[in-house]
Scaffold this motif. Structure first.
Motif, PDB file in Angstrom:
ATOM      1  N   GLY A 103       0.992  -0.886   0.136  1.00  0.00           N
ATOM      2  CA  GLY A 103      -0.026   0.130  -0.232  1.00  0.00           C
ATOM      3  C   GLY A 103       0.663   1.927  -0.307  1.00  0.00           C
ATOM      4  N   GLN A 104       2.198   1.411  -0.225  1.00  0.00           N
ATOM      5  CA  GLN A 104       3.228   2.565   0.116  1.00  0.00           C
ATOM      6  C   GLN A 104       3.996   2.374  -1.401  1.00  0.00           C
ATOM      7  OE1 GLN A 104       3.269   4.215   2.484  1.00  0.00           O
ATOM      8  NE2 GLN A 104       1.590   3.516   3.523  1.00  0.00           N
ATOM      9  N   GLY A 105       4.426   4.041  -1.877  1.00  0.00           N
ATOM     10  CA  GLY A 105       5.077   3.717  -2.724  1.00  0.00           C
ATOM     11  C   GLY A 105       6.653   3.276  -2.098  1.00  0.00           C
ATOM     12  N   PRO A 106       7.161   2.907  -3.835  1.00  0.00           N
ATOM     13  CA  PRO A 106       8.694   2.539  -3.156  1.00  0.00           C
ATOM     14  C   PRO A 106       9.485   3.442  -2.253  1.00  0.00           C
ATOM     15  CG  PRO A 106       8.483   2.289  -5.126  1.00  0.00           C
ATOM     16  CD  PRO A 106       7.082   3.144  -4.911  1.00  0.00           C
ATOM     17  N   GLU A 107      10.126   3.137  -1.785  1.00  0.00           N
ATOM     18  CA  GLU A 107      11.093   3.884  -0.766  1.00  0.00           C
ATOM     19  C   GLU A 107      12.452   3.501  -0.854  1.00  0.00           C
ATOM     20  OE1 GLU A 107       9.528   5.254   3.691  1.00  0.00           O
ATOM     21  OE2 GLU A 107       9.513   2.910   3.410  1.00  0.00           O
ATOM     22  N   PHE A 108      13.348   4.615  -0.895  1.00  0.00           N
ATOM     23  CA  PHE A 108      14.975   4.390  -1.596  1.00  0.00           C
ATOM     24  C   PHE A 108      16.014   3.955  -1.183  1.00  0.00           C
ATOM     25  CE2 PHE A 108      18.868   5.587  -3.832  1.00  0.00           C
ATOM     26  CZ  PHE A 108      19.010   6.188  -2.118  1.00  0.00           C
ATOM     27  N   LEU A 109      15.962   3.198  -0.473  1.00  0.00           N
ATOM     28  CA  LEU A 109      17.884   2.735  -0.339  1.00  0.00           C
ATOM     29  C   LEU A 109      19.021   3.223  -0.587  1.00  0.00           C
ATOM     30  CD1 LEU A 109      16.289  -1.256   0.127  1.00  0.00           C
ATOM     31  CD2 LEU A 109      15.773   0.544   1.652  1.00  0.00           C
ATOM     32  N   ILE A 110      18.973   2.456  -1.400  1.00  0.00           N
ATOM     33  CA  ILE A 110      20.292   2.748  -1.333  1.00  0.00           C
ATOM     34  C   ILE A 110      20.868   3.146  -3.404  1.00  0.00           C
ATOM     35  CG2 ILE A 110      21.150   0.354  -1.898  1.00  0.00           C
ATOM     36  CD1 ILE A 110      24.219   0.314  -0.741  1.00  0.00           C
ATOM     37  N   TYR A 111      22.041   3.608  -4.010  1.00  0.00           N
ATOM     38  CA  TYR A 111      22.372   3.896  -5.403  1.00  0.00           C
ATOM     39  C   TYR A 111      24.391   4.038  -5.605  1.00  0.00           C
ATOM     40  CZ  TYR A 111      24.585   7.192  -8.493  1.00  0.00           C
ATOM     41  OH  TYR A 111      25.045   7.544  -9.730  1.00  0.00           O
ATOM     42  N   PHE A 112      24.516   2.949  -6.284  1.00  0.00           N
ATOM     43  CA  PHE A 112      25.666   2.754  -6.739  1.00  0.00           C
ATOM     44  C   PHE A 112      25.504   3.344  -8.136  1.00  0.00           C
ATOM     45  CE2 PHE A 112      27.243  -0.536  -3.601  1.00  0.00           C
ATOM     46  CZ  PHE A 112      26.024  -1.152  -3.430  1.00  0.00           C
ATOM     47  N   GLN A 113      27.185   4.617  -8.092  1.00  0.00           N
ATOM     48  CA  GLN A 113      27.630   4.220  -9.615  1.00  0.00           C
ATOM     49  C   GLN A 113      28.312   4.223  -9.505  1.00  0.00           C
ATOM     50  OE1 GLN A 113      26.452   6.088 -11.699  1.00  0.00           O
ATOM     51  NE2 GLN A 113      27.799   6.069 -12.919  1.00  0.00           N
ATOM     52  N   GLY A 114      28.501   2.790 -10.587  1.00  0.00           N
ATOM     53  CA  GLY A 114      29.834   1.674 -10.984  1.00  0.00           C
ATOM     54  C   GLY A 114      29.814   0.811  -9.815  1.00  0.00           C
ATOM     55  N   THR A 115      31.205   0.727  -8.769  1.00  0.00           N
ATOM     56  CA  THR A 115      30.755  -0.477  -7.932  1.00  0.00           C
ATOM     57  C   THR A 115      30.545   0.066  -6.649  1.00  0.00           C
ATOM     58  OG1 THR A 115      33.366   0.223  -7.978  1.00  0.00           O
ATOM     59  CG2 THR A 115      32.933  -1.141  -9.304  1.00  0.00           C
ATOM     60  N   GLY A 116      30.609   1.824  -6.259  1.00  0.00           N
ATOM     61  CA  GLY A 116      30.552   2.398  -5.500  1.00  0.00           C
ATOM     62  C   GLY A 116      29.589   2.709  -4.768  1.00  0.00           C
ATOM     63  N   ALA A 117      29.138   2.524  -3.763  1.00  0.00           N
ATOM     64  CA  ALA A 117      27.845   3.125  -3.070  1.00  0.00           C
ATOM     65  C   ALA A 117      27.825   4.452  -3.225  1.00  0.00           C
ATOM     66  CB  ALA A 117      27.276   2.919  -2.401  1.00  0.00           C
ATOM     67  N   ALA A 118      27.541   5.596  -3.735  1.00  0.00           N
ATOM     68  CA  ALA A 118      27.365   6.595  -3.778  1.00  0.00           C
ATOM     69  C   ALA A 118      26.364   6.931  -2.971  1.00  0.00           C
ATOM     70  CB  ALA A 118      26.740   7.197  -5.693  1.00  0.00           C
ATOM     71  N   ASP A 119      24.685   6.746  -2.591  1.00  0.00           N
ATOM     72  CA  ASP A 119      24.601   7.598  -1.460  1.00  0.00           C
ATOM     73  C   ASP A 119      23.534   6.121  -0.320  1.00  0.00           C
ATOM     74  OD1 ASP A 119      22.201   8.266  -0.435  1.00  0.00           O
ATOM     75  OD2 ASP A 119      21.286   9.847  -1.667  1.00  0.00           O
ATOM     76  N   ASP A 120      23.990   5.765   0.531  1.00  0.00           N
ATOM     77  CA  ASP A 120      23.476   4.443   1.394  1.00  0.00           C
ATOM     78  C   ASP A 120      21.963   5.399   1.886  1.00  0.00           C
ATOM     79  OD1 ASP A 120      25.813   3.553   3.097  1.00  0.00           O
ATOM     80  OD2 ASP A 120      25.086   5.347   2.798  1.00  0.00           O
ATOM     81  N   SER A 121      22.198   6.353   2.307  1.00  0.00           N
ATOM     82  CA  SER A 121      21.322   6.703   3.354  1.00  0.00           C
ATOM     83  C   SER A 121      19.767   6.393   3.392  1.00  0.00           C
ATOM     84  CB  SER A 121      20.974   8.601   2.707  1.00  0.00           C
ATOM     85  OG  SER A 121      20.338   9.217   1.766  1.00  0.00           O
ATOM     86  N   GLY A 122      18.926   5.599   2.834  1.00  0.00           N
ATOM     87  CA  GLY A 122      17.655   5.518   2.619  1.00  0.00           C
ATOM     88  C   GLY A 122      18.363   4.016   3.261  1.00  0.00           C
ATOM     89  N   LEU A 123      19.651   2.949   3.866  1.00  0.00           N
ATOM     90  CA  LEU A 123      19.390   2.073   4.238  1.00  0.00           C
ATOM     91  C   LEU A 123      18.985   2.688   6.107  1.00  0.00           C
ATOM     92  CD1 LEU A 123      22.858   0.739   3.047  1.00  0.00           C
ATOM     93  CD2 LEU A 123      20.219  -0.254   2.323  1.00  0.00           C
ATOM     94  N   PRO A 124      17.827   0.698   6.374  1.00  0.00           N
ATOM     95  CA  PRO A 124      17.032   1.911   7.472  1.00  0.00           C
ATOM     96  C   PRO A 124      18.391   1.262   8.948  1.00  0.00           C
ATOM     97  CG  PRO A 124      16.333  -0.636   6.490  1.00  0.00           C
ATOM     98  CD  PRO A 124      17.310  -0.231   5.511  1.00  0.00           C
ATOM     99  N   ASN A 125      19.486   0.533   8.849  1.00  0.00           N
ATOM    100  CA  ASN A 125      20.119   0.463   9.797  1.00  0.00           C
ATOM    101  C   ASN A 125      21.579  -0.683   9.427  1.00  0.00           C
ATOM    102  OD1 ASN A 125      18.926  -2.490   9.694  1.00  0.00           O
ATOM    103  ND2 ASN A 125      17.598  -1.442  10.601  1.00  0.00           N
ATOM    104  N   ASP A 126      22.240  -1.327  10.293  1.00  0.00           N
ATOM    105  CA  ASP A 126      22.936  -1.613   9.937  1.00  0.00           C
ATOM    106  C   ASP A 126      23.057  -3.275  10.045  1.00  0.00           C
ATOM    107  OD1 ASP A 126      24.571  -1.536  13.049  1.00  0.00           O
ATOM    108  OD2 ASP A 126      23.549  -2.730  12.034  1.00  0.00           O
ATOM    109  N   ARG A 127      21.999  -3.604   9.323  1.00  0.00           N
ATOM    110  CA  ARG A 127      21.668  -5.159   9.483  1.00  0.00           C
ATOM    111  C   ARG A 127      21.412  -5.007   7.286  1.00  0.00           C
ATOM    112  NH1 ARG A 127      17.090  -6.220  10.148  1.00  0.00           N
ATOM    113  NH2 ARG A 127      15.567  -5.317  10.655  1.00  0.00           N
ATOM    114  N   PHE A 128      21.349  -3.600   7.212  1.00  0.00           N
ATOM    115  CA  PHE A 128      20.866  -4.027   5.588  1.00  0.00           C
ATOM    116  C   PHE A 128      23.056  -3.815   5.139  1.00  0.00           C
ATOM    117  CE2 PHE A 128      16.177  -3.936   5.170  1.00  0.00           C
ATOM    118  CZ  PHE A 128      16.400  -4.352   6.325  1.00  0.00           C
ATOM    119  N   PHE A 129      22.827  -3.878   3.857  1.00  0.00           N
ATOM    120  CA  PHE A 129      24.328  -4.158   3.169  1.00  0.00           C
ATOM    121  C   PHE A 129      24.192  -4.283   1.394  1.00  0.00           C
ATOM    122  CE2 PHE A 129      28.648  -2.558   3.130  1.00  0.00           C
ATOM    123  CZ  PHE A 129      29.427  -3.565   1.986  1.00  0.00           C
ATOM    124  N   ALA A 130      24.707  -3.441   0.588  1.00  0.00           N
ATOM    125  CA  ALA A 130      24.723  -3.933  -0.794  1.00  0.00           C
ATOM    126  C   ALA A 130      26.613  -3.694  -1.291  1.00  0.00           C
ATOM    127  CB  ALA A 130      23.683  -2.991  -1.528  1.00  0.00           C
TER     128      ALA A 130
END
Lengths: 116, 110
Positions: free
Chosen positions: A40-67
């Motif tokens: 019932g919700q819209g998608p929520e951003f988690l993380i963005y990669f540009q190439g191999t590096g994570a340029a923005d991981d501000s949406g990861l909810p806590n340190d249990r999540f990793f990409a």
């Protein structure tokens, strides 16, 4: 060519277990995004990669999540010690390059994660 | 957290009618995009409107953007049963990150 693919399409796991979700972007797309969508919700951003590096991981909810995206193509979203609240559809998207946000994103079909 | 808000949350119309949904957003945008989602899975890009544009057309779709009111609207003309889906607007930042609203659920009955 092939679109964005995600595996598995469905994943059922028990609370406390570790899961990995995989995303194969469109070949040549340098930008890769992960989103999470609850019912019932819209998608929520988690993380963005540009190439191999994570340029923005501000949406990861806590340190249990990793990409990771070690070779700049396939990406894996890893969730440790899963909790029932992690249940959602996890969506992956890719685009040619963000370039001031002008490029549309192509979404995969998602992985439906259910934590019992 | 959700950024935009779509209005209405749900819309039920008959084939042939027009469907209009609105989106409000909070921050300054590079562009705003509209997506469609069937059956709660993958999203399909419909149209992108840049911050310096006011109106854009694509087939039966018409999107407007009012940056002074921080709002956008999506019009689907001559709707078809196949247009039944959820529609989302999304703000885009300079990295291309999308911030979606909660969506409008559209049902088109034959």
């Amino acid at each position: 060519g092939a679109g964005v693919s995600q595996t598995p399409s469905n994943k059922v796991t028990e609370k406390g277990k570790y899961v990995e979700l995989r995303c194969d972007p469109i070949s040549g797309h340098t930008a890769l995004y992960w989103y999470r969508q609850s019912l019932g919700q819209g998608p929520e951003f988690l993380i963005y990669f540009q190439g191999t590096g994570a340029a923005d991981d501000s949406g990861l909810p806590n340190d249990r999540f990793f990409a990771v995206r070690p070779e700049g193509s396939v990406s894996t979203l890893k969730i440790q010690r899963t909790e029932r609240g992690d249940s959602a559809v996890y969506l992956c998207a890719s685009s040619l390059y963000p370039s001031e946000g002008y490029n549309e994103q192509f979404f995969g079909p998602g992985t439906r994660l259910t934590v019992l | 957290s959700q950024q935009g808000e779509e209005d209405p949350q749900a819309l039920s119309i008959q084939e042939g009618e027009n469907a209009t949904m609105n989106c409000s957003y909070k921050t300054s945008i590079n562009n705003l995009q509209w997506y469609r989602q069937n059956s709660g899975r993958g999203l399909v890009h419909l149209i992108l409107i840049r911050s310096n544009e006011r109106e854009k057309h694509s087939g039966r779709l018409r999107v407007t953007l009012d940056t002074s009111k921080k709002s956008s609207s999506l019009l689907i003309t001559a709707s078809r049963a196949a247009d039944t889906a959820s529609y989302f607007c999304a703000e885009t930042d300079s990295w291309g990150k999308l911030q979606f609203g909660a969506g409008t659920q559209v049902v088109v009955t034959p």
